[in-house]
Write a protein that holds these residues in place. Sequence first.
Motif, PDB file in Angstrom:
ATOM      1  N   GLY A  52      57.375 -33.017  18.104  1.00 29.39           N
ATOM      2  CA  GLY A  52      58.176 -31.885  18.191  1.00 29.39           C
ATOM      3  C   GLY A  52      59.582 -32.200  17.435  1.00 29.39           C
ATOM      4  O   GLY A  52      60.143 -31.178  16.934  1.00 29.39           O
ATOM      5  N   LEU A  53      60.120 -33.225  17.529  1.00 24.46           N
ATOM      6  CA  LEU A  53      61.413 -33.630  17.266  1.00 24.46           C
ATOM      7  C   LEU A  53      61.426 -33.510  15.768  1.00 24.46           C
ATOM      8  O   LEU A  53      62.372 -32.845  15.123  1.00 24.46           O
ATOM      9  N   ILE A  54      60.125 -34.056  15.123  1.00 30.96           N
ATOM     10  CA  ILE A  54      60.149 -34.323  13.602  1.00 30.96           C
ATOM     11  C   ILE A  54      60.134 -32.943  13.205  1.00 30.96           C
ATOM     12  O   ILE A  54      60.524 -32.417  12.113  1.00 30.96           O
ATOM     13  N   GLU A  55      59.091 -32.100  13.960  1.00 33.02           N
ATOM     14  CA  GLU A  55      58.642 -30.673  13.495  1.00 33.02           C
ATOM     15  C   GLU A  55      59.693 -29.697  13.693  1.00 33.02           C
ATOM     16  O   GLU A  55      59.416 -28.395  13.465  1.00 33.02           O
ATOM     17  N   ASN A  56      60.692 -29.968  14.685  1.00 33.27           N
ATOM     18  CA  ASN A  56      61.842 -29.117  15.208  1.00 33.27           C
ATOM     19  C   ASN A  56      61.077 -27.989  15.831  1.00 33.27           C
ATOM     20  O   ASN A  56      61.434 -26.799  15.766  1.00 33.27           O
ATOM     21  N   ARG A  57      60.322 -28.362  16.732  1.00 32.39           N
ATOM     22  CA  ARG A  57      59.758 -27.438  17.627  1.00 32.39           C
ATOM     23  C   ARG A  57      60.360 -27.623  19.024  1.00 32.39           C
ATOM     24  O   ARG A  57      60.080 -28.441  19.803  1.00 32.39           O
ATOM     25  N   THR A  58      61.304 -26.731  19.257  1.00 32.60           N
ATOM     26  CA  THR A  58      62.107 -26.796  20.454  1.00 32.60           C
ATOM     27  C   THR A  58      62.085 -25.490  21.124  1.00 32.60           C
ATOM     28  O   THR A  58      61.893 -24.514  20.610  1.00 32.60           O
ATOM     29  N   ARG A  59      62.594 -25.571  22.633  1.00 32.54           N
ATOM     30  CA  ARG A  59      62.843 -24.245  23.144  1.00 32.54           C
ATOM     31  C   ARG A  59      63.903 -24.510  24.338  1.00 32.54           C
ATOM     32  O   ARG A  59      63.935 -25.681  24.785  1.00 32.54           O
ATOM     33  N   THR A  60      64.701 -23.623  24.507  1.00 29.78           N
ATOM     34  CA  THR A  60      65.622 -23.690  25.532  1.00 29.78           C
ATOM     35  C   THR A  60      65.117 -23.935  26.954  1.00 29.78           C
ATOM     36  O   THR A  60      64.133 -22.943  27.158  1.00 29.78           O
ATOM     37  N   LEU A  61      65.577 -24.681  27.540  1.00 32.32           N
ATOM     38  CA  LEU A  61      64.890 -24.890  29.245  1.00 32.32           C
ATOM     39  C   LEU A  61      65.948 -24.170  30.282  1.00 32.32           C
ATOM     40  O   LEU A  61      67.252 -24.801  30.175  1.00 32.32           O
ATOM     41  N   THR A  62      65.935 -23.342  30.941  1.00 32.83           N
ATOM     42  CA  THR A  62      66.619 -22.599  32.124  1.00 32.83           C
ATOM     43  C   THR A  62      66.209 -23.236  33.339  1.00 32.83           C
ATOM     44  O   THR A  62      65.123 -23.869  33.545  1.00 32.83           O
ATOM     45  N   LEU A  63      67.097 -22.860  34.213  1.00 32.70           N
ATOM     46  CA  LEU A  63      66.679 -23.237  35.724  1.00 32.70           C
ATOM     47  C   LEU A  63      65.100 -22.602  35.934  1.00 32.70           C
ATOM     48  O   LEU A  63      64.374 -23.144  36.594  1.00 32.70           O
ATOM     49  N   ASP A  64      64.988 -21.406  35.583  1.00 36.34           N
ATOM     50  CA  ASP A  64      63.720 -20.781  35.910  1.00 36.34           C
ATOM     51  C   ASP A  64      62.482 -21.420  35.208  1.00 36.34           C
ATOM     52  O   ASP A  64      61.610 -21.378  35.698  1.00 36.34           O
ATOM     53  N   ASP A  65      62.816 -21.965  34.239  1.00 30.61           N
ATOM     54  CA  ASP A  65      61.542 -22.748  33.371  1.00 30.61           C
ATOM     55  C   ASP A  65      61.029 -23.812  34.538  1.00 30.61           C
ATOM     56  O   ASP A  65      59.842 -24.338  34.038  1.00 30.61           O
ATOM     57  N   VAL A  66      62.166 -24.248  35.066  1.00 26.44           N
ATOM     58  CA  VAL A  66      61.749 -25.767  35.637  1.00 26.44           C
ATOM     59  C   VAL A  66      61.315 -25.440  37.287  1.00 26.44           C
ATOM     60  O   VAL A  66      61.007 -26.233  38.019  1.00 26.44           O
ATOM     61  N   HIS A  67      61.276 -24.108  37.598  1.00 22.02           N
ATOM     62  CA  HIS A  67      60.764 -23.686  38.911  1.00 22.02           C
ATOM     63  C   HIS A  67      59.653 -24.100  39.285  1.00 22.02           C
ATOM     64  O   HIS A  67      58.514 -23.617  38.718  1.00 22.02           O
ATOM     65  N   GLY A  68      59.305 -24.838  40.322  1.00 22.27           N
ATOM     66  CA  GLY A  68      58.098 -24.969  40.699  1.00 22.27           C
ATOM     67  C   GLY A  68      57.386 -26.076  40.228  1.00 22.27           C
ATOM     68  O   GLY A  68      56.296 -26.423  40.726  1.00 22.27           O
ATOM     69  N   ILE A  69      57.899 -26.851  39.273  1.00 24.81           N
ATOM     70  CA  ILE A  69      57.399 -28.115  38.547  1.00 24.81           C
ATOM     71  C   ILE A  69      57.339 -29.137  39.319  1.00 24.81           C
ATOM     72  O   ILE A  69      56.556 -30.167  38.851  1.00 24.81           O
ATOM     73  N   LEU A  70      58.173 -29.421  40.281  1.00 24.00           N
ATOM     74  CA  LEU A  70      58.473 -30.674  40.948  1.00 24.00           C
ATOM     75  C   LEU A  70      57.311 -31.368  41.320  1.00 24.00           C
ATOM     76  O   LEU A  70      56.828 -32.363  41.257  1.00 24.00           O
ATOM     77  N   THR A  71      56.325 -30.406  41.897  1.00 26.43           N
ATOM     78  CA  THR A  71      55.056 -30.902  42.641  1.00 26.43           C
ATOM     79  C   THR A  71      54.069 -31.072  41.506  1.00 26.43           C
ATOM     80  O   THR A  71      52.859 -31.528  42.145  1.00 26.43           O
ATOM     81  N   ARG A  72      54.205 -30.694  40.345  1.00 25.61           N
ATOM     82  CA  ARG A  72      52.969 -30.385  39.497  1.00 25.61           C
ATOM     83  C   ARG A  72      52.905 -31.747  38.525  1.00 25.61           C
ATOM     84  O   ARG A  72      53.788 -32.139  37.884  1.00 25.61           O
ATOM     85  N   GLY A  73      51.696 -32.258  38.437  1.00 24.00           N
ATOM     86  CA  GLY A  73      51.512 -33.439  37.598  1.00 24.00           C
ATOM     87  C   GLY A  73      51.532 -32.738  35.750  1.00 24.00           C
ATOM     88  O   GLY A  73      51.919 -31.548  35.570  1.00 24.00           O
ATOM     89  N   GLY A  74      51.388 -33.753  34.890  1.00 24.67           N
ATOM     90  CA  GLY A  74      51.490 -33.184  33.568  1.00 24.67           C
ATOM     91  C   GLY A  74      52.909 -33.173  33.261  1.00 24.67           C
ATOM     92  O   GLY A  74      53.838 -33.545  33.679  1.00 24.67           O
ATOM     93  N   THR A  75      52.911 -32.681  32.034  1.00 24.93           N
ATOM     94  CA  THR A  75      54.186 -32.223  31.320  1.00 24.93           C
ATOM     95  C   THR A  75      54.280 -30.920  30.738  1.00 24.93           C
ATOM     96  O   THR A  75      53.549 -30.711  30.119  1.00 24.93           O
ATOM     97  N   ILE A  76      55.350 -29.955  31.204  1.00 24.34           N
ATOM     98  CA  ILE A  76      55.418 -28.562  30.623  1.00 24.34           C
ATOM     99  C   ILE A  76      55.900 -28.732  29.114  1.00 24.34           C
ATOM    100  O   ILE A  76      55.602 -27.780  28.586  1.00 24.34           O
ATOM    101  N   LEU A  77      56.477 -29.858  28.685  1.00 26.01           N
ATOM    102  CA  LEU A  77      56.715 -30.139  27.442  1.00 26.01           C
ATOM    103  C   LEU A  77      55.641 -30.234  26.311  1.00 26.01           C
ATOM    104  O   LEU A  77      55.675 -30.482  25.215  1.00 26.01           O
ATOM    105  N   GLY A  78      54.404 -30.987  26.923  1.00 24.62           N
ATOM    106  CA  GLY A  78      53.255 -31.639  26.177  1.00 24.62           C
ATOM    107  C   GLY A  78      53.779 -33.042  25.732  1.00 24.62           C
ATOM    108  O   GLY A  78      55.000 -33.382  25.708  1.00 24.62           O
ATOM    109  N   SER A  79      52.847 -33.793  24.980  1.00 25.02           N
ATOM    110  CA  SER A  79      52.964 -34.983  24.484  1.00 25.02           C
ATOM    111  C   SER A  79      51.845 -35.133  23.553  1.00 25.02           C
ATOM    112  O   SER A  79      50.928 -34.588  23.719  1.00 25.02           O
TER     113      SER A  79
END
Lengths: 341, 341, 341, 341
Positions: free
Chosen positions: C43-70
Amino acid sequence: MRLGVLTSGGDCPGLNAVIRSVVHRAITDHADEVVGVEDGFLGLIENRTRTLTLDDVHGILTRGGTILGSARVARDRMREAVSRAKELADEVGIDALVAIGGEGTLTAARMFSDAGLPVVAVPKTIDNDIDATDVTFGHDTAVHVATEAIDRLKTTAESHQRVMVVELMGRHTGWIALNAGMAGGAHGILIPERPFDIETVCCMIEERFARGKKFAIVAVAEGARPAPGTMKFEHGGTDLYGHQTFGGIGNRLSAEIERWIGKESRPVILGHTQRGGSPTAQDRVLATRFGWHAVEAAHEGAFGHMTALRSGRIVPVPIADAVARLKTVPESRWIEAEAVL
Amino acid sequence: MRLGVLTSGGDCPGLNAVIRSVVHRAITDHADEVVGVEDGFLGLIENRTRTLTLDDVHGILTRGGTILGSARVARDRMREAVSRAKELADEVGIDALVAIGGEGTLTAARMFSDAGLPVVAVPKTIDNDIDATDVTFGHDTAVHVATEAIDRLKTTAESHQRVMVVELMGRHTGWIALNAGMAGGAHGILIPERPFDIETVCCMIEERFARGKKFAIVAVAEGARPAPGTMKFEHGGTDLYGHQTFGGIGNRLSAEIERWIGKESRPVILGHTQRGGSPTAQDRVLATRFGWHAVEAAHEGAFGHMTALRSGRIVPVPIADAVARLKTVPESRWIEAEAVL
Amino acid sequence: MRLGVLTSGGDCPGLNAVIRSVVHRAITDHADEVVGVEDGFLGLIENRTRTLTLDDVHGILTRGGTILGSARVARDRMREAVSRAKELADEVGIDALVAIGGEGTLTAARMFSDAGLPVVAVPKTIDNDIDATDVTFGHDTAVHVATEAIDRLKTTAESHQRVMVVELMGRHTGWIALNAGMAGGAHGILIPERPFDIETVCCMIEERFARGKKFAIVAVAEGARPAPGTMKFEHGGTDLYGHQTFGGIGNRLSAEIERWIGKESRPVILGHTQRGGSPTAQDRVLATRFGWHAVEAAHEGAFGHMTALRSGRIVPVPIADAVARLKTVPESRWIEAEAVL
Amino acid sequence: MRLGVLTSGGDCPGLNAVIRSVVHRAITDHADEVVGVEDGFLGLIENRTRTLTLDDVHGILTRGGTILGSARVARDRMREAVSRAKELADEVGIDALVAIGGEGTLTAARMFSDAGLPVVAVPKTIDNDIDATDVTFGHDTAVHVATEAIDRLKTTAESHQRVMVVELMGRHTGWIALNAGMAGGAHGILIPERPFDIETVCCMIEERFARGKKFAIVAVAEGARPAPGTMKFEHGGTDLYGHQTFGGIGNRLSAEIERWIGKESRPVILGHTQRGGSPTAQDRVLATRFGWHAVEAAHEGAFGHMTALRSGRIVPVPIADAVARLKTVPESRWIEAEAVL
């Protein structure tokens, strides 16, 4: 009364809870003597028994496995034993026998009963394939373990855009795969009752990816089979469908999907984790209730019967009814599941 | 068809699973439109709704709580709403309403149905107090959480030669205490259906210690009450029996036991952990099946009915049957439990 | 400051907890802007990004995986990207990059850092093979899952007088097998660091049975290997040691033991359940702390460093130190484990 | 060598794992004899001991509690015992004593050591308040249990727009509340190290609701206290701050918040569930390692020392260093936590 108790067949969470309950009810409420028979029918034939006291069953409610052990008996020995069932009871010194086990055990219990041994049966099966009872203990624990695994697999599948194929127990019936698949939110469920078409499975997955979904989970019962001639590729060694080989259906299906749709697919074989360990609360309660009613049935002389759950109540039913046919997943349950795949 | 769905009453693991199932079945199989009503009947009255899509219910199967919210409605407003039920349906724009809730919700649903609103109900209760269905979703999760707690308490009680009093939910019925008490191997189970005598409880504990046992676990439903005049000591503030005060039955009973038998006793109040969090596999499956059948009932015009589990099958039953009486712990279940206390 | 954040490499419980922590600390305390880079370095090379806000990370503390992908990047593209690292940062519009990943990611991060991209790294690995930090998040969850499985397998193994072979993750290091084996009370632990002799393993098991024990559990890391020439039998297909084939070490070892000692042996392959799902409390806390310190490191200009845990404190260490060598199981840990096998 | 082992102080998951490890290492590797002392120092004084064999510790790795029991000793008896420590060792017949316990035990162990009894200590505490070691066993399990509870409470709090106040263990230090609060994503964490202002707490909650959030979770250590004069309302009976009363800080704080902000608030008191039950994998491993090293310390004559974890290694440290001061939550940990509240 001198009450014998044995466990037979594959391991199943809740066996110890039944034994504990039988001992409590028989000793505390009926002043019976309880004799534990070791290693199932083998111990009966070989007269290997030990007295069970309240102390012996202390702390076993929550433990998987069986303190009495379980073993297979060669057919010839079993036939012989059946023919001299009454003498056997005299040798072992029991007035009634509580036999806890699955389909094979129930069949044996019925033969013993027909031959005059006063037998009461308690059905157990993680597979949920015993007819005549709404459910038996063990199944809920197996589904619980399988569902926890699917829950964990989902996030890793999503992060890596993968297909995960989870192979679950169930050689002849698909109850574990059906229930754990529904509970875990699987996208494909494959069961022995419905031979699958590999193309349909792969198309479903491809459609998911096409809709922007990033992963798929397929729950497959170990006994699920492709419709003849639908597998595209060759896999594994010589013993293609056997349990002990490296080429179980989970491995084969995963490889097939990967080649077909060109995305990473990974098999997970949960194996015996599904039938070991501490029973769920539900299984402990049901096993305890079954134990209570088995003692009652023995005292009431309801031999040749087994305990069964019917709409929340425990009732005795003829063993013959239970072994008449395998309880398979009916159409009605399947269409409920299909809606959320 | 335009299908409304609302959740009402106390939180219960599995509510989201029903919502998800309703949405899947209605949209995918019937091409319905689904309208989510916010905060239960309050949202219906205030016309606060939103369209629910497949995306909206993605990932909610395993989550506790309800994405639609739930709230109480003042009686006056409810009465008024019932009297103009049909207009309400028109305003909100629904052809049929799926109301998911406990006893209060079912009663309300029935009134709405009688007033001409096409309502189908889905019963939910962690307490298991709804008649006409073998069980509903939520109860298994509550029992699971309570049993895990008892499992943990046993070892600490044993090491310190203590009594542990676990207060569990159940104001009017003792199902959670009964089932978790049996599953956890509690030595005393106290439920609202059977007023207890404190002396009997303390004697049971003293006998255990006299037999060399080093601890005791008492599972007590929050609604369990001592038979009048049997508590020896005074406890707590003014609002002796109320839920929000510091003097719930768990605290009071623990203090009473400690003073009576002269051994350390500790209360544990599990509270809302029993009704939150991810549902068990069993509750997810049942909730999913209920959702499916609620949609079918709506399409078949089986209004005034609720989904019910009967011996493994889901069938529609008149709501009136379900609210006619509270399902309490019957004598037959109690005597099964007594044998292993 | 405009802070980029990416996750790279294999899935690991706790990735989302780091992302959430970075976003909270950066936005709330530093008024930074946070940019999430999708699919790792790709995503760095291909310039695929998105702004992350506090709302975007709401509720993810307990979740496995990654919301950003890999995702994986081809070597050529990576080399090119490194050579124009600074332009890349300008294109994506970031002042500093937080790269969360394992050994490969750290190596890449170091190259980017050397090429002038302001990178701070956060180490992740379920394998615990990263040097320079006491431990990283993900490992505790993997060991937790593996230990639960061994706990379950013990009772079923005991009831059936079986050997159970549990294959655990760890291609190059044996930390998961060592820790889960110790925690689960395994009787054999086989790790890549110590090529095993099959005869020694089988003799240990035979001795156990000779002493009257009824079962044995062997925990084997997927990368464990027999000393050359010690396997008696032939197993599996052509790709003997590969991960994707049906003949992984767990399957092969189980078959070997069964033939050697003449008792049933069953393999269990936990697979990706070890790297998915909700992180343990410990992993959530460590991941959250790492996120906090990564933001601090970026603000302090500690580029080319990664966060490390040292005796309970988080400190920055040069990435170069961490990737200099793989952290393998040392002799001192091995002899501690041997005493309880 | 004849090695005594005792457990003292409050229950802690992992005690049995230490005992098992001591027995294995001592008997198998050193051919020692191991003597278990019952009920802590009380059994030492009263010469109540029993030989421990490998069979005695079979199956206890995963069990909470302590097979040796634990009890309090009156100060006078303890003083006397210390003064005749050497005779005591002769009577009991031990060459070295492994004392497993918390701060009080360590202090006693030090006195015995100073008086000439050859003592080696193993620190245990669920509170994590022992200095000189990175962490001890028991704490991880307590945090795990507390975090699971918070996870469950979140969904029910959200559905009902409630505040949930979770009271966690920790009279003098706030480690459990801090770690479980961070792991569970609590919105307020109150610990003994930082007297709280009720207004600040309520304002935080009100702000959350104002921002559209529908719930709040507050994790409060049982020893957390409001800054003097900041509580608005009167609560509970006479023994305001005591543990056994109905008015613990959780109950009081919940009532205070409810009246202040006018939204429902519910207390949950997890109590002894935090210190009972099966230890986490991490605690089992650490406890096992500590046991190994305690035996080594005894053989090396490192009396007056305790086992300590430092950056992944187990080292002996003087007991005096460990009891010099309580390990409280430092500022550095607090500010990390604050960022994600």
